[in-house]
Design an enzyme around this catalytic site. Sequence first.
Site, mmCIF file in Angstrom:
data_model
loop_
_atom_site.group_PDB
_atom_site.id
_atom_site.type_symbol
_atom_site.label_atom_id
_atom_site.label_comp_id
_atom_site.label_asym_id
_atom_site.label_seq_id
_atom_site.Cartn_x
_atom_site.Cartn_y
_atom_site.Cartn_z
ATOM 1 N N ASP A 88 -13.830 14.748 -3.673
ATOM 2 C CA ASP A 88 -13.998 16.058 -4.323
ATOM 3 C C ASP A 88 -15.317 16.005 -5.088
ATOM 4 O OD1 ASP A 88 -13.457 18.584 -5.638
ATOM 5 O OD2 ASP A 88 -11.328 18.206 -5.294
ATOM 6 N N ARG A 99 3.025 -0.826 10.942
ATOM 7 C CA ARG A 99 4.049 -0.792 11.989
ATOM 8 C C ARG A 99 4.461 -2.141 12.567
ATOM 9 N NH1 ARG A 99 1.003 4.141 14.659
ATOM 10 N NH2 ARG A 99 -0.642 2.946 13.620
ATOM 11 N N LYS A 136 -7.403 8.173 -0.920
ATOM 12 C CA LYS A 136 -8.658 8.631 -0.289
ATOM 13 C C LYS A 136 -9.216 9.876 -1.001
ATOM 14 C CE LYS A 136 -7.712 6.681 4.290
ATOM 15 N NZ LYS A 136 -6.301 6.260 4.170
ATOM 16 N N THR A 186 -10.959 5.919 11.141
ATOM 17 C CA THR A 186 -10.846 5.323 12.486
ATOM 18 C C THR A 186 -10.339 6.341 13.513
ATOM 19 O OG1 THR A 186 -8.767 4.400 11.717
ATOM 20 C CG2 THR A 186 -10.622 2.905 11.846
ATOM 21 N N LYS A 238 0.856 -1.207 0.000
ATOM 22 C CA LYS A 238 0.000 0.000 0.000
ATOM 23 C C LYS A 238 0.882 1.244 0.000
ATOM 24 C CE LYS A 238 -2.423 1.625 3.712
ATOM 25 N NZ LYS A 238 -2.371 3.097 3.823
ATOM 26 N N ASP A 278 -3.447 4.388 -1.876
ATOM 27 C CA ASP A 278 -4.392 4.850 -0.843
ATOM 28 C C ASP A 278 -4.416 6.373 -0.815
ATOM 29 O OD1 ASP A 278 -6.131 4.843 1.296
ATOM 30 O OD2 ASP A 278 -4.601 4.350 2.792
#
Length: 234
Positions: free
Chosen positions: A64, A210, A61, A118, A32, A59
């Site tokens: 518009d 991570r 996102k 999130t 990603k 990614d």
Amino acid sequence: MSCDLILALDVPTRDSAAPLLRQLRGSLSWVKIGLQMFTAYGPDYVKAVADEGFNIFLDLKLHDIPNTVAKAVESLAPLPIGMLTLHTSGGREMMQRAIEAQRATKPDLLLLGVTVLTSMDATGLGELGVAPDPASQVGRLGKLAADSGMSGLVCSPLEVTQLRSVLPANVQLVTPGIRPAGESGGDDQKRVMTPADAARAGSSYIVVGRPILKAKDPAAAARAIIAELNAAQS
Ligand code: C5P
């Protein structure tokens, strides 16, 4: 239903990503690339990672007016990407125009909708004038995305069961918020699941950053997660 690993390449520079990608070639399928790397290095970096043999989840996102998002999808279509995100809160027309552009220019591309970030909680939603109940807002936006023809959603693994009960079975559910068992955490992901539990719940893909990037041996950590996913599905 199969569940595959996507590595979130959340690193500051392409030099810091290179050794890891080299080590994971052959065992990892999906990477990603998010706003950090895309804004720093642009489309050329997407091509470079794809040339190393990885499928790319871009990614960005997008959010518009419908015409602008559709044009952005057309502009991205020549890139070797397999997944692209946009915000479902952009509404039905925005999603439909994006899907029309995708079907016309890149039929194999999965368009994935982000529902409620999130990082948002009831207070944050209330401040936006949205009913302060993240779960019902996720359900509402998830259904709108599926009705609009989106290929899938990015969601918490804890939302998969709820969403699977209201969405068509072919909707792909891609879940970040994954922590291998025994991992102490200590970062900003609060609502988490193990890779095996996310696979059993019905995730189509898990996104992990991570726990792999900060491991002493990142390649070994990625391979352990892939093995855990395979074992959960056998
Ligand atoms: O490091 P970690 O495993 O938490 O990384 C998760 C990745 O998934 C990050 O790239 C993060 O931006 C992304 N993500 C998320 N929650 C969402 C959407 C994307 O954590 N709702």
